[in-house]
Design an enzyme around this catalytic site. Sequence first.
Site, PDB file in Angstrom:
ATOM      1  N   GLU A 103      -9.864   0.623  -5.770  1.00  0.00           N
ATOM      2  CA  GLU A 103      -9.154   1.668  -6.607  1.00  0.00           C
ATOM      3  C   GLU A 103      -9.527   3.004  -6.046  1.00  0.00           C
ATOM      4  O   GLU A 103     -10.689   3.043  -5.540  1.00  0.00           O
ATOM      5  CB  GLU A 103      -9.480   1.639  -8.048  1.00  0.00           C
ATOM      6  CG  GLU A 103      -8.921   0.286  -8.705  1.00  0.00           C
ATOM      7  CD  GLU A 103      -8.791   0.168 -10.212  1.00  0.00           C
ATOM      8  OE1 GLU A 103      -8.225   1.196 -10.756  1.00  0.00           O
ATOM      9  OE2 GLU A 103      -9.709  -0.450 -10.770  1.00  0.00           O
ATOM     10  N   CYS A 129       0.138 -10.740   5.507  1.00  0.00           N
ATOM     11  CA  CYS A 129       0.806 -10.132   6.663  1.00  0.00           C
ATOM     12  C   CYS A 129       2.377  -9.848   6.305  1.00  0.00           C
ATOM     13  O   CYS A 129       2.890  -9.501   7.460  1.00  0.00           O
ATOM     14  CB  CYS A 129       0.561 -11.007   7.947  1.00  0.00           C
ATOM     15  SG  CYS A 129      -1.197 -11.155   8.585  1.00  0.00           S
TER      16      CYS A 129
END
Length: 340
Positions: A103, A129
């Site tokens: 974060e 991906c």
Amino acid sequence: MSDNATYRLANTTLLAACSVDAPEVITSEDLDARLAPAYERFGLKGGRIEGLAGVAERRWWPKGEDYTDGAIEVGRLALQEAGVDPDEVGLLINASVTRPHLEPSIASRVHHHLGLPTRCLNFDITNACLGVVNALQVAGTMIDAGQIEYALIVASEGARSMQEDTIERLLRDDARREEVKEAFATMTLGSGAVGLVLARADRHEEGHRIIGGLSRAGTAHHELCVGSMSGMRTNSRKLFVEGLALATEAWKDALADFDWQDMDWYVAHQTSLVHIDGLCQTLGLDRAKFPTTIERYGNIGPAALPFTLAKQVPNIERGQRVLLMGIGSGLNTSFTELAW
């Protein structure tokens, strides 16, 4: 069969696809030399990274630098190429997997440094991906809905710390032979950044239309590749087999809604050259239509597919059809058609 994983976009176009190379070139011979004591200890031979995956070299960002700077650099470059003022951007999505912290979102840092407006929604999409391909659908849907005028998608991947940590771990006295095999995919990774700008098609005839696409999930195989910022544990063989099976299932399902058998270009995610060859053979596609970057840049995670697209842009002619073929651990796959 049409369903909620099949979509079409009516008014979304791609204005720019840009890439930024990480500056340090690291060859597979370099990594093999570092791993030589582990190879000797367990009776393994070097050369497998290039010999099996086709990865001769990859890139690293400089040690100690914040590789998310690559997302800022390529985002600025993409906006300039698209001719879009930062103040016009209504959505920013960061789709990278690697991150220096949990974060806040990487998107928030990119948002600030690009000077995007406070009314610009920004967040991360992380899906192995497949993140950039997922972001194309999310952003395109918002543009079609009239919620935003322009969207910027970025991803900057950094494999350096993951590979250095893995090498250090494999050289320890308590390392096991199986760990060396499971770390193979980690050694194929690379670093780099990509930026894409999307816009309303009715206001940009010069753009490249996003037609739509299809997704499929094979989450029974979510444990085949498990990664963290210290490395990946991968069953490479089974991942190859199940990934091709899922892509084949998605391909067959797409026949009801799309005609993708004879595209001009197929831009696929690249885990190895063997994977690309297997995909072509399984689906009956022309290998010459698959541009690759994995040989020099490695597997750049979610940036690999758009990175290859960005490198291929000078060779794509107006009016040609392009199919983006994404697949990621999880397993998930998604195909997206572009009309260039």
